[in-house]
Design an enzyme around this catalytic site. Structure first.
Site, PDB file in Angstrom:
ATOM      1  N   GLU B 277     -29.140  48.611  23.162  1.00  0.00           N
ATOM      2  CA  GLU B 277     -28.876  50.112  23.566  1.00  0.00           C
ATOM      3  C   GLU B 277     -27.320  50.340  23.055  1.00  0.00           C
ATOM      4  O   GLU B 277     -27.089  51.317  22.599  1.00  0.00           O
ATOM      5  CB  GLU B 277     -29.363  50.329  24.508  1.00  0.00           C
ATOM      6  CG  GLU B 277     -29.757  51.901  24.690  1.00  0.00           C
ATOM      7  CD  GLU B 277     -30.849  52.291  25.911  1.00  0.00           C
ATOM      8  OE1 GLU B 277     -32.036  51.904  25.749  1.00  0.00           O
ATOM      9  OE2 GLU B 277     -30.476  52.901  26.811  1.00  0.00           O
ATOM     10  N   GLU B 280     -26.201  50.319  19.745  1.00  0.00           N
ATOM     11  CA  GLU B 280     -27.008  51.419  18.856  1.00  0.00           C
ATOM     12  C   GLU B 280     -26.123  52.550  19.125  1.00  0.00           C
ATOM     13  O   GLU B 280     -25.604  53.593  18.634  1.00  0.00           O
ATOM     14  CB  GLU B 280     -28.490  51.694  19.531  1.00  0.00           C
ATOM     15  CG  GLU B 280     -28.956  52.837  18.719  1.00  0.00           C
ATOM     16  CD  GLU B 280     -30.557  52.925  19.450  1.00  0.00           C
ATOM     17  OE1 GLU B 280     -30.774  52.682  20.389  1.00  0.00           O
ATOM     18  OE2 GLU B 280     -31.235  53.859  18.472  1.00  0.00           O
ATOM     19  N   CYS B 297     -36.187  53.718  28.217  1.00  0.00           N
ATOM     20  CA  CYS B 297     -36.795  52.604  29.005  1.00  0.00           C
ATOM     21  C   CYS B 297     -38.077  52.896  29.683  1.00  0.00           C
ATOM     22  O   CYS B 297     -38.836  52.373  29.920  1.00  0.00           O
ATOM     23  CB  CYS B 297     -35.795  52.190  29.933  1.00  0.00           C
ATOM     24  SG  CYS B 297     -34.443  51.545  29.312  1.00  0.00           S
ATOM     25  N   SER B 317     -33.243  56.719  21.923  1.00  0.00           N
ATOM     26  CA  SER B 317     -32.703  55.115  21.635  1.00  0.00           C
ATOM     27  C   SER B 317     -34.007  54.630  20.884  1.00  0.00           C
ATOM     28  O   SER B 317     -35.194  54.846  21.142  1.00  0.00           O
ATOM     29  CB  SER B 317     -32.383  54.464  22.647  1.00  0.00           C
ATOM     30  OG  SER B 317     -32.315  53.037  22.588  1.00  0.00           O
ATOM     31  N   LYS B 356     -46.485  51.958  32.681  1.00  0.00           N
ATOM     32  CA  LYS B 356     -46.481  50.823  31.660  1.00  0.00           C
ATOM     33  C   LYS B 356     -47.767  50.481  31.350  1.00  0.00           C
ATOM     34  O   LYS B 356     -47.837  49.508  30.523  1.00  0.00           O
ATOM     35  CB  LYS B 356     -45.653  49.590  32.711  1.00  0.00           C
ATOM     36  CG  LYS B 356     -44.203  49.852  33.070  1.00  0.00           C
ATOM     37  CD  LYS B 356     -43.360  49.581  31.761  1.00  0.00           C
ATOM     38  CE  LYS B 356     -41.930  50.200  32.038  1.00  0.00           C
ATOM     39  NZ  LYS B 356     -41.478  50.005  30.729  1.00  0.00           N
ATOM     40  N   GLU B 359     -47.815  52.177  28.241  1.00  0.00           N
ATOM     41  CA  GLU B 359     -47.385  51.684  27.201  1.00  0.00           C
ATOM     42  C   GLU B 359     -47.807  50.223  26.545  1.00  0.00           C
ATOM     43  O   GLU B 359     -47.798  50.295  25.305  1.00  0.00           O
ATOM     44  CB  GLU B 359     -45.781  51.413  27.666  1.00  0.00           C
ATOM     45  CG  GLU B 359     -44.759  50.996  26.815  1.00  0.00           C
ATOM     46  CD  GLU B 359     -43.311  50.686  27.593  1.00  0.00           C
ATOM     47  OE1 GLU B 359     -43.678  49.985  28.649  1.00  0.00           O
ATOM     48  OE2 GLU B 359     -42.303  50.992  27.026  1.00  0.00           O
ATOM     49  N   GLU B 364     -48.429  50.340  18.558  1.00  0.00           N
ATOM     50  CA  GLU B 364     -47.133  49.767  17.860  1.00  0.00           C
ATOM     51  C   GLU B 364     -46.850  48.570  18.463  1.00  0.00           C
ATOM     52  O   GLU B 364     -45.920  47.704  17.860  1.00  0.00           O
ATOM     53  CB  GLU B 364     -46.129  50.815  17.609  1.00  0.00           C
ATOM     54  CG  GLU B 364     -45.651  51.203  19.047  1.00  0.00           C
ATOM     55  CD  GLU B 364     -46.234  52.825  19.441  1.00  0.00           C
ATOM     56  OE1 GLU B 364     -47.475  52.763  19.126  1.00  0.00           O
ATOM     57  OE2 GLU B 364     -45.466  53.409  19.947  1.00  0.00           O
ATOM     58  N   CYS B 499     -37.096  53.709  38.848  1.00  0.00           N
ATOM     59  CA  CYS B 499     -38.321  52.857  39.116  1.00  0.00           C
ATOM     60  C   CYS B 499     -38.587  52.465  40.578  1.00  0.00           C
ATOM     61  O   CYS B 499     -39.714  52.197  40.815  1.00  0.00           O
ATOM     62  CB  CYS B 499     -38.283  51.451  38.460  1.00  0.00           C
ATOM     63  SG  CYS B 499     -37.581  51.953  36.546  1.00  0.00           S
TER      64      CYS B 499
END
Lengths: 165, 660
Positions: B277, B280, B297, B317, B356, B359, B364, B499
């Protein structure tokens, strides 16, 4: 889903939204007009209203289910309202309800006939206690009803439909 | 000083917003289901009723303290009333407690017990209801719902999503999703904040524990576990520790005893995230494109952005979350090193998060149908599994991670707190831009929902915004779009405080729990050898020996898609479907297209069709998001997609293709 075909065109909802200036505070009025145009509140139309008013679809659904005036199921061409308020109830409104349910194949859960011609609504009071028991067909009031007269009324409406159709 | 008399004791009025806060100050624990200080006062549960002299019975949560008030909290009338309410609630609640996932943590159970209810005078009501398993993250059990509305307010007010709302009225009231669809079919972002406030078992995380046991018992599988930063300062709460107590050493031993073959740490993934990151960001800054850069994230934030901000997806990102980076790297390397098939490695991630779980199931993040992360356990689920194994965490010896993925830096550990990702990236950037800069950036720390900071490296000034809570994110994005505020980096975490306060964390009434947990992470950072992610030796070795440009792209980065808010079928706009339509049109009425003028386009095209007498021969349908949001409004003419469509474009296409 079986909501593929609509009775009226989508431009109705656009016109209603424009009329009320996309004001979320006018949600109830908007839904009323949409129901007048479509005879019920289709799910997709409600989702579109939510988008246009920038409220959540859940909020629109909440309002639509709060008021018993709104219906989320398509209604028949003839909406039969049977009054089961105190005055009508003691004058045996329940017999009228049974005969309609029997004639049209309806029950507590199924409110609209398969041919989409009739919808039965049981209401608390129509404000015409002097004429008890009262039945309304769309905007037309029928007073001092009984089981026989009700069966006759349905027969007449069906015949009329047969002639027109 | 102005005082209120509570049960014959005079209490000073300070900054209490309501009587409930004042009464609690005296040490009286008034029960309540629907009062949460961070959301609006609702006054639904009626458990906190008190008698105020001269004013009768009032709900304490929604009554302002006034000087001279005389309040009684347990008169005969109040006691009877409270018992009546709790009994009525129990009578309409699915009371099969022993198999309820909330058993032991249920507020209703606790309050009934607190009030000593031993009998319910009313008949048990409520038909059998069906549970909603459609979401990957959260299970909804309507039979347990007590209509406190906590989830409705958290979702609407703190997250600005509004996935849940009330329907019906009176005895038919219910909390449902829009159109009564499954939670997995609507705009829910899976953050699990509803799970955290639900006092009963109506909303719970979807459990994967049984499948994890199956994998552990399967001898042909190598089962790997990775633990997220925020778990290490919260797991102990299930075993009597205070929030913020670091239990990682004991947890490693416990996981090994449970039967995991390899015990690793998500923190290594976080170190990779920081480096990727950071690079980037520096590249984007150089080119001056796609700024501000938003962090990626948090999977709840990512889904939120995909649904509501299709035009900002280029600013996210492209880095995968630490969990996904770790899983992809781990499967890739372990399969090669152990000489086993990818399918025989099972990766279990212990996360403070319900999103999560969603996710991990994104298509993908899989190769040939095999997901990178096989299962996600919440902190709470791991506690249940530990208890099931009879493992007492407190009695475990300290253990250390397996090689090679157990090495991490302090930068990674602080990912679990809001501001942590920013600070880690700042440390990385400062190290790149100006060697020897300080490694602590305390201006991005703390529990506030919005934090703004500036960091100076030589002649470079970076502007940062750190937000937690999606309603805060929405407001900040509005300010950025209107040009009011400018940033280089925006960190977004869906849960207030980050979190540490995730939807999979222990449920507690301690308002400071999240702050204590964050504190635990910052302390842990100090104890570690490395504080800058780029210094992580395992990371350096992996870059040197295992990663080339192609692999970095494939394993560590991802892409985002526009996403529908609600899964619905297309519908036909006309009276009837024309039997032989020579013209077939489909218009998108999704949010983005609506804002870009889909309604005007529809009206214009309809007017054109009418003027040409084509109405009868046209099949005109609409959908709620064809997921081309950035290029809206979108119209499809006989299968051809017209982006940024105007009435003129539509007319010209209709004339060209259909009428030729």
């Amino acid at each position: 889903m079986s909501q593929k075909v609509f009775a009226t065109k989508f431009e109705n909802v656009c016109a209603v939204l424009e009329k009320y200036g996309n004001d979320p505070h006018r949600l109830v009025a908007i839904l009323q007009e949409i129901q007048d145009a479509y005879s019920y509140l289709p799910e997709d139309i409600m989702a579109y209203v939510a988008t246009a008013l920038r409220v959540t679809p859940g909020a629109v659904y909440g309002v639509a289910t709060f008021y018993s005036h709104f219906t989320l199921q398509p209604k028949g061409k003839y909406v039969i309202r049977v009054c089961d308020g105190t005055a009508c109830h003691v004058k045996k409104a329940s017999e009228i309800i049974s005969v309609i349910e029997k004639e049209l194949g309806l029950n507590e859960k199924k409110k609209t006939s398969d041919d989409l011609l009739f919808t039965l609504e049981i209401v608390a009071c129509l404000g015409a206690c002097g004429l008890a028991p009262v039945v309304m067909v769309n905007e037309e009031v029928h007073g001092s009803m009984n089981a026989e007269k009700t069966a006759e009324l349905i027969k007449k409406l069906r015949e009329e439909e047969g002639r027109n159709g | 000083m102005a005082t209120v008399t509570v049960d014959r004791v005079a209490v000073n009025i300070e900054d209490e917003r309501n009587l409930l806060e004042l009464i609690r100050k005296v040490g009286i624990d008034l029960p309540t289901f629907c009062y949460h200080s961070e959301i609006s006062v609702y006054g639904a549960c009626r458990m906190c009723m008190v008698e105020v002299e001269g004013r009768g019975v009032l709900p304490a949560c929604s009554t302002k303290p006034e000087p001279g008030m005389v309040v009684s909290t347990h008169t005969e009338k109040i006691r009877n009333m409270r018992r009546m309410i709790i009994e009525l609630t129990l009578a309409s609640h699915d009371c099969r407690c022993t198999t309820c996932p909330k058993s032991g943590e249920c507020r209703l159970q606790a309050v009934a017990n607190q009030l000593g209810v031993r009998e319910v005078r009313f008949k048990q009501m409520g038909a059998e209801t069906e549970k909603d398993y459609s979401s990957e993250a959260v299970v909804r059990d309507p039979g347990k719902c007590i209509l406190c509305g906590d989830c409705v307010r958290v979702c609407g007010e703190l997250q600005s999503v509004g996935a849940l709302d009330f329907t019906g009225r009176g005895a038919r009231s219910a909390v449902v999703t829009c159109f009564n669809k499954g939670l997995g079919e609507i705009e829910c972002v899976n953050c699990g904040q509803c799970v955290k406030v639900c006092p009963v078992g109506a909303l719970t995380p979807k459990y994967h524990a049984s499948k994890v046991w199956e994998a552990i018992y399967d001898k042909s599988k190598t089962v790997v576990v990775q633990i997220a930063p925020a778990v290490r300062v919260a797991l102990g709460e299930f075993f009597g520790e205070k929030p913020g107590t670091l239990t990682i050493g004991k947890t490693v031993t416990a996981l090994r005893r449970m039967g995991f073959d390899r015990v690793y740490d998500t923190c290594l993934g976080a170190d990779f995230t920081v480096v990727e990151e950071g690079r980037e960001f520096l590249a984007r800054r150089e080119k001056g494109e796609n700024l501000p850069m938003f962090t990626s994230c948090c999977p709840a934030w990512v889904k939120f952005a995909e649904q509501y901000y299709p035009d900002l997806l280029g600013n996210l990102s492209t880095c995968r979350s630490p969990m996904q980076m770790f899983s992809a790297l781990c499967k890739d390397r372990l399969a090669a090193e152990l000489g086993i098939k990818r399918e025989d490695i099972v990766i279990v991630a212990v996360m403070p998060c319900t999103a999560k779980k969603f996710e991990a199931r994104r298509p993908e993040f899989a190769e040939g149908g095999n997901p990178d992360t096989d299962f996600v356990l919440t902190t709470g689920e791991l506690a249940v599994m530990l208890r099931e194994s009879g493992i007492e965490l407190a009695n475990m010896e300290l253990g250390s991670y397996d090689a090679p993925f157990g090495v991490y830096t302090g930068s990674a550990v602080i990912f679990g707190a809001s501001g942590g990702v920013s600070e880690a990236v700042l440390r990385f950037a400062s190290n790149e831009l100006q060697k020897g800069s300080p490694v602590e950036f305390s201006q991005v720390r703390g529990q506030q929902g919005v934090k703004k900071a500036q960091a100076q490296f030589g002649d470079v000034t970076l502007n940062l915004a750190v937000v937690s809570g999606l309603a805060n994110a929405r407001a900040l994005i509005d300010r950025i779009r209107s040009g009011e505020e400018h940033y280089d980096i925006v960190e977004v975490m869906a849960c207030a405080g980050g979190c540490v306060n995730g939807g999979g964390q222990p449920i507690t009434l301690d308002r400071l729990a999240a702050a204590h947990r964050a504190c635990g992470l910052y302390d842990n950072d100090k104890m570690l050898q490395f504080h800058i992610s780029a210094d992580n030796p395992c990371l350096q070795q992996t870059y040197r020996e295992h990663l080339d440009e192609h692999k970095i792209h494939r394993l560590l980065h991802t892409k985002y898609e526009n996403r529908k808010r609600i899964i619905q079928d297309d519908f036909v706009l006309g009276d009837k479907k024309p039997a032989e339509a020579k013209l077939s049109l489909s218009i998108c009425f999704g949010t983005s297209c609506y804002l870009r003028g889909a309604q005007q386009l529809y009206n214009g095209v309809l007017a054109y069709l009418r003027s040409k007498g084509l109405e009868e021969a046209t099949e005109f349908s609409a959908n709620f998001c064809g997921e081309h949001c950035k290029k809206g409004p979108v119209l499809t003419v006989n299968g051809k997609l017209l982006e940024n469509c105007t009435v003129e474009m539509a007319v010209s296409e209709i004339e060209k293709t259909a009428l030729a």
